[in-house]
Enzyme design. Structure first.
Site, PDB file in Angstrom:
ATOM      1  N   ASN A  21      63.289  90.861  52.858  1.00  9.75           N
ATOM      2  CA  ASN A  21      64.462  90.429  53.643  1.00  9.75           C
ATOM      3  C   ASN A  21      65.741  90.579  52.833  1.00  9.75           C
ATOM      4  O   ASN A  21      66.777  90.978  53.374  1.00  9.75           O
ATOM      5  CB  ASN A  21      64.290  88.980  54.125  1.00  9.75           C
ATOM      6  N   HIS A 116      62.122  81.971  59.361  1.00  8.12           N
ATOM      7  CA  HIS A 116      60.735  81.500  59.408  1.00  8.12           C
ATOM      8  C   HIS A 116      59.945  82.399  60.361  1.00  8.12           C
ATOM      9  O   HIS A 116      60.405  82.684  61.471  1.00  8.12           O
ATOM     10  CB  HIS A 116      60.704  80.041  59.887  1.00  8.12           C
TER      11      HIS A 116
HETATM   12  C1  GRF Z   1      59.268  86.061  55.425  1.00  5.52           C
HETATM   13  O1  GRF Z   1      58.194  86.273  56.310  1.00  5.52           O
HETATM   14  C2  GRF Z   1      60.060  84.868  55.844  1.00  5.52           C
HETATM   15  O2  GRF Z   1      60.035  84.636  57.213  1.00  5.52           O
HETATM   16  C3  GRF Z   1      59.379  83.730  55.128  1.00  5.52           C
HETATM   17  O3  GRF Z   1      58.968  84.271  53.898  1.00  5.52           O
HETATM   18  C4  GRF Z   1      58.771  85.680  54.032  1.00  5.52           C
HETATM   19  C5  GRF Z   1      59.554  86.335  52.941  1.00  5.52           C
HETATM   20  O4  GRF Z   1      59.276  87.699  52.856  1.00  5.52           O
HETATM   21  N1  GRF Z   1      60.264  82.596  54.994  1.00  5.52           N
HETATM   22  P1  GRF Z   1      60.113  88.634  51.873  1.00  5.52           P
HETATM   23  O5  GRF Z   1      60.000  88.028  50.472  1.00  5.52           O
HETATM   24  O6  GRF Z   1      61.527  88.655  52.343  1.00  5.52           O
HETATM   25  O7  GRF Z   1      59.463  89.968  51.935  1.00  5.52           O
END
Ligand code: GRF
Length: 201
Positions: A21, A116
């Site tokens: 992300n 989330h």
């Molecule tokens: C994501 O699925 C987010 O929704 C949750 O943790 C995960 C993080 O993934 N809170 P990344 O580290 O961004 O790949």
């Protein structure tokens, strides 16, 4: 949409793991879909892949081991000091695996958001995708919300969803969830920025 002549909003991304992300947000900035600057990556996992990603983009990093501090208040005060120094206006949690305490919460009231991987209020907490899959839900989704003192209980800002296909594996569902997140998070941050800029005018 570019805010010509206006300074980019400075944001801090907090991550503990893969950082996909974080990458999606930075990519949106590079492609000028998001008028922001990630001025700092904060991580409680100094060896996580999110840190590698930040290094690749030459983004400043603050990483720490919580166990090196006597209490949460102490490392949160340190983080607060760094973020204030950099004029950070928004904290973006992206897979940050620690509960935000009163220190950060009070200094950044209504300025901390989280993503989330479920349609809250269903399946809060850890392993949300797994929980939903085991439950047999037919519609999966993601939620972006303000952070309050509860676990995934803050005011909802945005949600998006999809119908699961017959026989789809949990891995396939996970991939689709992450694709949705990578689209929705930058878009939602841009909307928050637009609203904040309107209020400033
Ligand atoms: C994501 O699925 C987010 O929704 C949750 O943790 C995960 C993080 O993934 N809170 P990344 O580290 O961004 O790949």
């Amino acid at each position: 949409m570019k805010n010509e002549g206006l300074e980019m909003m400075k944001i801090a991304v907090f991550a503990s793991g893969n950082g996909s992300n974080f990458e999606a947000i930075q990519q949106a900035i590079i492609e000028e879909r998001l008028d922001a600057e990630i001025a700092m990556l904060v991580s409680d996992q100094p060896d996580c892949y999110a840190i590698e990603r930040a290094k690749n983009h030459h983004i400043e990093i603050f990483s720490f081991f919580a166990k090196d501090y006597p209490a949460k208040e102490v490392y949160e005060l340190e983080i607060t000091r760094l973020l204030k120094e950099k004029n950070i206006e928004l904290i973006v949690l992206a897979g940050y695996m620690r509960i935000i305490g009163p220190v950060l919460m009070s200094h950044f009231e209504n300025r901390i958001i989280n993503i989330h991987p479920s349609l809250l209020p269903a399946f809060p907490g850890l392993h949300a995708i797994d929980q939903a899959y085991q439950y047999g839900v037919k519609v999966f989704g993601v939620t972006i919300h303000y952070v309050d003192t509860g676990i995934d209980t803050g005011k909802i800002i945005a949600q998006d969803c999809f119908h699961v296909n017959e026989g789809e594996t949990i891995e396939e569902v996970e991939t689709r969830i992450h694709q949705l997140e990578h689209q929705l998070y930058p878009e939602t941050i841009q909307k928050i920025i637009n609203t904040t800029l309107c209020k400033k005018k």
